[in-house]
Write a protein that holds these residues in place. Structure first.
Motif, PDB file in Angstrom:
ATOM      1  N   GLU A   5      -5.160   7.724   8.582  1.00 48.85           N
ATOM      2  CA  GLU A   5      -4.585   8.380   7.157  1.00 48.85           C
ATOM      3  C   GLU A   5      -3.246   8.430   7.306  1.00 48.85           C
ATOM      4  O   GLU A   5      -2.617   9.459   8.294  1.00 48.85           O
ATOM      5  CB  GLU A   5      -5.943   9.807   7.262  1.00 48.85           C
ATOM      6  N   SER A   6      -3.041   8.213   6.073  1.00 52.37           N
ATOM      7  CA  SER A   6      -1.757   8.671   6.076  1.00 52.37           C
ATOM      8  C   SER A   6      -0.926   9.424   6.580  1.00 52.37           C
ATOM      9  O   SER A   6       0.272   9.697   6.411  1.00 52.37           O
ATOM     10  CB  SER A   6      -0.934   7.231   4.776  1.00 52.37           C
ATOM     11  N   TRP A  16      -0.152   4.349   0.116  1.00 51.87           N
ATOM     12  CA  TRP A  16      -0.133   5.493   1.548  1.00 51.87           C
ATOM     13  C   TRP A  16       0.233   4.423   2.872  1.00 51.87           C
ATOM     14  O   TRP A  16       0.810   5.584   4.145  1.00 51.87           O
ATOM     15  CB  TRP A  16      -2.048   5.278   2.022  1.00 51.87           C
ATOM     16  N   LEU A  57      -9.204   0.863   6.072  1.00 50.48           N
ATOM     17  CA  LEU A  57      -7.649   0.943   5.866  1.00 50.48           C
ATOM     18  C   LEU A  57      -6.566   0.590   7.167  1.00 50.48           C
ATOM     19  O   LEU A  57      -6.206   1.229   7.488  1.00 50.48           O
ATOM     20  CB  LEU A  57      -7.559   1.972   4.982  1.00 50.48           C
ATOM     21  N   VAL A  58      -5.422   0.458   6.237  1.00 52.74           N
ATOM     22  CA  VAL A  58      -4.111   0.990   6.584  1.00 52.74           C
ATOM     23  C   VAL A  58      -3.561   1.915   5.740  1.00 52.74           C
ATOM     24  O   VAL A  58      -4.401   2.430   4.171  1.00 52.74           O
ATOM     25  CB  VAL A  58      -3.160  -0.478   6.269  1.00 52.74           C
ATOM     26  N   PRO A  59      -2.531   2.377   6.383  1.00 52.19           N
ATOM     27  CA  PRO A  59      -1.833   2.987   7.968  1.00 52.19           C
ATOM     28  C   PRO A  59      -3.121   3.127   8.822  1.00 52.19           C
ATOM     29  O   PRO A  59      -3.584   4.288   8.963  1.00 52.19           O
ATOM     30  CB  PRO A  59      -1.032   3.098   7.454  1.00 52.19           C
ATOM     31  N   ARG A  67     -11.771  -7.300   6.525  1.00 46.23           N
ATOM     32  CA  ARG A  67     -10.627  -6.983   8.128  1.00 46.23           C
ATOM     33  C   ARG A  67     -11.917  -7.247   9.449  1.00 46.23           C
ATOM     34  O   ARG A  67     -13.058  -7.282   9.526  1.00 46.23           O
ATOM     35  CB  ARG A  67     -11.227  -5.487   8.216  1.00 46.23           C
ATOM     36  N   CYS A  75       0.907  -0.974  -0.093  1.00 44.19           N
ATOM     37  CA  CYS A  75      -0.173  -0.191   0.123  1.00 44.19           C
ATOM     38  C   CYS A  75       0.792   1.304   0.103  1.00 44.19           C
ATOM     39  O   CYS A  75       1.782   1.750   1.229  1.00 44.19           O
ATOM     40  CB  CYS A  75      -0.964  -0.337   1.343  1.00 44.19           C
TER      41      CYS A  75
END
Ligand SMILES: N[C@@H](CCC(=O)N[C@@H](CS)C(=O)NCC(=O)O)C(=O)O
Length: 239
Positions: free
Chosen positions: A68-69, A17, A55-57, A43, A15
């Protein structure tokens, strides 16, 4: 000196992000544990409890969850003053932060995922469409990004070390070069970028930094990305 924070990064090395967080952590020299999240399956509830968006990260910093990256990277850079970004509270610092924010905003609002569309159209059947996208992409980088890198030395804003401007954009720059080298993007894309002297010099430095390359396993990422692009291409053709 403040005690070392306890950091857990929930991530996936595929990913871009999440890659932003890895670069930031590495540049700051922070110790961390990572938990790899499987993005190919739903997940689990324990992860949704950490990040309801799934979501990641996501970052756990001394028990505080940050998601949120861009927020993660900015938080880490603010919590650990360094070469990445000047502190707040002075006009000079604020101006540098504004310039960095403008650069990152320009990359994502003007260039954004255009290269991803090129990858999807990178086949003989859609060559004409692809070539037009490449032309538009290069024209945008030349107009919007090239002037902002005029004083890069080699990094944004005349800096000698990777900064937040790079931490937030490098995952994408790295992928553009890696995908092209491996035939997932057309060679014309890099030929065109290499014709922009500021961009060429900057990108060449960005993509060889240890903080940028250490989680990028090209041998593993390329076949997986190829399969993913093929699926997206087939889905687009079926529409
Ligand atoms: N705006 C988010 C984007 C993160 C994102 O899209 N991550 C993707 C992987 S690259 C993800 O977790 N996808 C899981 C899903 O959509 O189910 C950020 O910057 O952190």
């Amino acid at each position: 000196m403040a005690a070392e924070p306890k950091i857990t990064l929930y991530t996936n090395h595929a990913c871009p992000w999440a890659h932003r967080a890895h670069i930031t952590i590495k540049e700051l020299g922070l110790k961390y544990e990572e938990v790899i999240i499987d993005l190919n399956s739903p997940r689990p509830q324990w992860y949704l409890d950490i990040n309801p968006r799934g979501l990641v990260p996501s970052l756990n910093y001394n028990g505080q969850i940050i998601t949120e990256s861009a927020v993660v990277a900015q938080f880490l850079a603010d919590a650990h003053p360094s070469h990445l970004v000047p502190n707040t509270g002075t006009v000079d610092g604020a101006l540098k932060r504004a310039r960095i924010n403008f650069f990152v905003d320009t990359w994502f609002s003007k260039v954004g995922g255009a290269w991803f569309q090129i990858a999807i159209k990178n086949s003989e059947d859609t060559k004409e469409e692809r070539d037009k996208l490449v032309k538009d992409f290069l024209a945008t980088v030349e107009k919007e990004i090239e002037p902002l890198l005029a004083d890069a030395k080699p990094f944004f804003g005349g800096e000698e070390k990777v900064g937040l401007a790079e931490a937030l954009t490098a995952p994408f720059i790295l992928r553009i070069y890696s995908y092209t080298r491996n035939g997932l993007l057309p060679q014309e894309l890099i030929d065109g970028l290499d014709a922009l002297p500021n961009f060429k010099k900057w990108a060449a430095e960005v993509i060889k930094q240890e903080s940028v390359t250490y989680v990028w396993d090209e041998a593993k990422m390329i076949p997986a990305t190829k399969t993913r692009f093929e699926k997206l291409r087939a889905a687009a053709a079926a529409k």
